[in-house]
Every structure is written in C-alpha cells, then in structure tokens.
Design a protein around this motif. Structure first.
Motif, PDB file in Angstrom:
ATOM      1  N   GLU A 225       0.837  -1.211   0.000  1.00  0.00           N
ATOM      2  CA  GLU A 225       0.000   0.000   0.000  1.00  0.00           C
ATOM      3  C   GLU A 225       0.866   1.254   0.000  1.00  0.00           C
ATOM      4  O   GLU A 225       0.605   2.196  -0.746  1.00  0.00           O
ATOM      5  N   LEU A 226       1.888   1.254   0.851  1.00  0.00           N
ATOM      6  CA  LEU A 226       2.769   2.419   0.931  1.00  0.00           C
ATOM      7  C   LEU A 226       3.535   2.628  -0.376  1.00  0.00           C
ATOM      8  O   LEU A 226       3.709   3.764  -0.823  1.00  0.00           O
ATOM      9  N   ALA A 227       3.986   1.545  -0.984  1.00  0.00           N
ATOM     10  CA  ALA A 227       4.704   1.650  -2.259  1.00  0.00           C
ATOM     11  C   ALA A 227       3.790   2.198  -3.349  1.00  0.00           C
ATOM     12  O   ALA A 227       4.195   3.055  -4.145  1.00  0.00           O
ATOM     13  N   GLN A 228       2.551   1.723  -3.381  1.00  0.00           N
ATOM     14  CA  GLN A 228       1.587   2.209  -4.372  1.00  0.00           C
ATOM     15  C   GLN A 228       1.298   3.691  -4.156  1.00  0.00           C
ATOM     16  O   GLN A 228       1.266   4.473  -5.106  1.00  0.00           O
TER      17      GLN A 228
ATOM     18  N   TYR B 254       1.825  19.227 -12.334  1.00  0.00           N
ATOM     19  CA  TYR B 254       1.807  17.963 -11.600  1.00  0.00           C
ATOM     20  C   TYR B 254       2.280  16.856 -12.532  1.00  0.00           C
ATOM     21  O   TYR B 254       2.197  16.976 -13.746  1.00  0.00           O
ATOM     22  N   ARG B 255       2.713  15.748 -11.943  1.00  0.00           N
ATOM     23  CA  ARG B 255       3.105  14.589 -12.759  1.00  0.00           C
ATOM     24  C   ARG B 255       1.886  13.907 -13.380  1.00  0.00           C
ATOM     25  O   ARG B 255       1.961  13.350 -14.453  1.00  0.00           O
ATOM     26  N   ASN B 256       0.788  13.895 -12.658  1.00  0.00           N
ATOM     27  CA  ASN B 256      -0.430  13.197 -13.084  1.00  0.00           C
ATOM     28  C   ASN B 256      -1.621  14.136 -12.994  1.00  0.00           C
ATOM     29  O   ASN B 256      -1.591  15.117 -12.238  1.00  0.00           O
ATOM     30  N   PRO B 257      -2.687  13.845 -13.730  1.00  0.00           N
ATOM     31  CA  PRO B 257      -3.876  14.702 -13.656  1.00  0.00           C
ATOM     32  C   PRO B 257      -4.435  14.769 -12.234  1.00  0.00           C
ATOM     33  O   PRO B 257      -4.339  13.816 -11.477  1.00  0.00           O
ATOM     34  N   ILE B 258      -4.988  15.914 -11.911  1.00  0.00           N
ATOM     35  CA  ILE B 258      -5.680  16.068 -10.645  1.00  0.00           C
ATOM     36  C   ILE B 258      -7.083  16.573 -10.936  1.00  0.00           C
ATOM     37  O   ILE B 258      -7.350  17.163 -11.981  1.00  0.00           O
ATOM     38  N   LYS B 259      -7.992  16.353 -10.014  1.00  0.00           N
ATOM     39  CA  LYS B 259      -9.356  16.842 -10.147  1.00  0.00           C
ATOM     40  C   LYS B 259      -9.360  18.293  -9.703  1.00  0.00           C
ATOM     41  O   LYS B 259      -8.915  18.622  -8.617  1.00  0.00           O
ATOM     42  N   THR B 260      -9.796  19.174 -10.586  1.00  0.00           N
ATOM     43  CA  THR B 260      -9.901  20.582 -10.217  1.00  0.00           C
ATOM     44  C   THR B 260     -11.363  20.951 -10.096  1.00  0.00           C
ATOM     45  O   THR B 260     -12.215  20.418 -10.804  1.00  0.00           O
ATOM     46  N   VAL B 261     -11.652  21.860  -9.198  1.00  0.00           N
ATOM     47  CA  VAL B 261     -13.022  22.311  -8.979  1.00  0.00           C
ATOM     48  C   VAL B 261     -13.067  23.804  -9.236  1.00  0.00           C
ATOM     49  O   VAL B 261     -12.310  24.575  -8.648  1.00  0.00           O
ATOM     50  N   MET B 262     -13.933  24.199 -10.135  1.00  0.00           N
ATOM     51  CA  MET B 262     -14.093  25.613 -10.455  1.00  0.00           C
ATOM     52  C   MET B 262     -14.857  26.296  -9.331  1.00  0.00           C
ATOM     53  O   MET B 262     -15.681  25.676  -8.667  1.00  0.00           O
ATOM     54  N   PRO B 263     -14.615  27.585  -9.112  1.00  0.00           N
ATOM     55  CA  PRO B 263     -15.401  28.292  -8.103  1.00  0.00           C
ATOM     56  C   PRO B 263     -16.890  28.152  -8.391  1.00  0.00           C
ATOM     57  O   PRO B 263     -17.320  28.258  -9.530  1.00  0.00           O
TER      58      PRO B 263
ATOM     59  N   ARG C 129       4.132   5.683  -5.487  1.00  0.00           N
ATOM     60  CA  ARG C 129       4.128   5.751  -6.952  1.00  0.00           C
ATOM     61  C   ARG C 129       3.081   6.730  -7.462  1.00  0.00           C
ATOM     62  O   ARG C 129       3.251   7.348  -8.495  1.00  0.00           O
ATOM     63  N   GLU C 130       1.981   6.857  -6.719  1.00  0.00           N
ATOM     64  CA  GLU C 130       0.891   7.729  -7.143  1.00  0.00           C
ATOM     65  C   GLU C 130       1.023   9.140  -6.589  1.00  0.00           C
ATOM     66  O   GLU C 130       0.169   9.978  -6.835  1.00  0.00           O
ATOM     67  N   LYS C 131       2.087   9.396  -5.839  1.00  0.00           N
ATOM     68  CA  LYS C 131       2.284  10.712  -5.241  1.00  0.00           C
ATOM     69  C   LYS C 131       2.196  11.763  -6.331  1.00  0.00           C
ATOM     70  O   LYS C 131       2.801  11.632  -7.382  1.00  0.00           O
ATOM     71  N   ASN C 132       1.437  12.781  -6.058  1.00  0.00           N
ATOM     72  CA  ASN C 132       1.200  13.775  -7.090  1.00  0.00           C
ATOM     73  C   ASN C 132       1.226  15.180  -6.503  1.00  0.00           C
ATOM     74  O   ASN C 132       0.346  15.973  -6.761  1.00  0.00           O
TER      75      ASN C 132
END
Length: 167
Positions: A76-79, A151-160, A82-85
C-alpha cells in the motif's frame, strides 16, 4: 559444490595451491575477498539456489517483518508513493524537459487543467478547447511558475461555484 578455498593450520582461509608465481613457486592468497568467497562456499548453495531464496515476495516478507508491519501494508505504501502527485517544484519541472505534465491554471479564461509539454523555457498545451470549440494553444513561461502549477499526473480541479462530490 566444489570448494576453491581451504583453511590452513592457523584457521585462515586460503585460495591457491594450483596458482604459481612467475618463478614457479606455488602461491596462496588470503584476505577479505577470500574470506567472502569461503563464506559463500560455507553455505553449500549453488548460485541458482541463492537467487531463488531472494524472490521479490520473500524480500517483501522479510522487510515487513524487520519493520514490524505486514507485506500488504508495504505494498500500500509503495503504491501511494508511486501515485504521489504533489505539485512539482520549479527545479523538478525544469528536469522534466521533453516530458508531459498536468498543468493547472487559475486563469478562468483558459482551460483550467490540461496536459502540457515541457520545453526549455516554456510549457505548451497543444490545443485548448472551451465548450468543444477550439480556442488555440496556451504557452506557460517557466519564469511565471507559481501563477500556474504543474503535476506529474492529472488532478481533479473544482471551479469556483462547483460542488466537489465524493472527496
């Protein structure tokens, strides 16, 4: 396995007997390298047997035991690692020249997030769309980093004004 080392009368491991100097005198060698070889020979294992002992699964189990956790927790920690963003630092971004990053711009007149290509001094999105209409390409200058984030990977952004569900 046939040994190539042997102990002498003083208890030192030696390598030799079949090795002769330039003058035809039998030579024997001892030292750290010979001691290490002897320790390996003392196991009685062939190289293939030693490799089989250290399968990835066996190493994970040993590491988990040494750290006082479970193999599943280590996975879990390794995953997660790897997904650190986290947002990239400017130095990390400069080091990604020739690669793609996920850019988030606070400018509401531009697409808020998109894949972008890292160049020498700029980061380029290839095409920007607004309501399925092509509006062109956006170029981000590295000297303005901080006004936009990568960022390295896509993130979810929320518009105002948008609600964020499920987070």
């Amino acid at each position: 396995m046939e040994r190539v080392t042997q102990k002498n009368e003083r208890g030192y491991y030696l390598l030799g007997d079949g090795i002769y100097s330039d003058w035809g005198v039998p030579e024997k060698f001892r030292g750290d390298a010979v001691d290490r070889l002897a320790a390996y020979e003392d196991t009685g294992l062939e190289p293939e047997e030693i490799k089989a002992t250290f399968t990835p699964e066996a190493v994970i189990k040993l590491a988990a035991q040494a750290l006082g956790t479970t193999p599943d927790r280590l996975r879990e920690l390794a995953q997660a690692d790897r997904e650190k963003n986290d947002p990239l630092t400017l130095d990390e971004l400069r080091g990604m020249r020739g690669k793609w990053v996920w850019v988030v711009s606070p400018d509401k007149d531009l697409t808020v997030s998109a894949w972008a290509y890292v160049g020498a001094n700029h980061v380029f999105t290839y095409w920007e769309y607004d309501n399925d209409e092509l509006v062109g390409r956006v170029v981000y200058n590295l000297c303005d980093y901080g006004a936009w984030i990568a960022y390295r990977n896509p993130i979810k952004t929320v518009m105002p004004g948008e609600e964020q569900h499920g987070v």
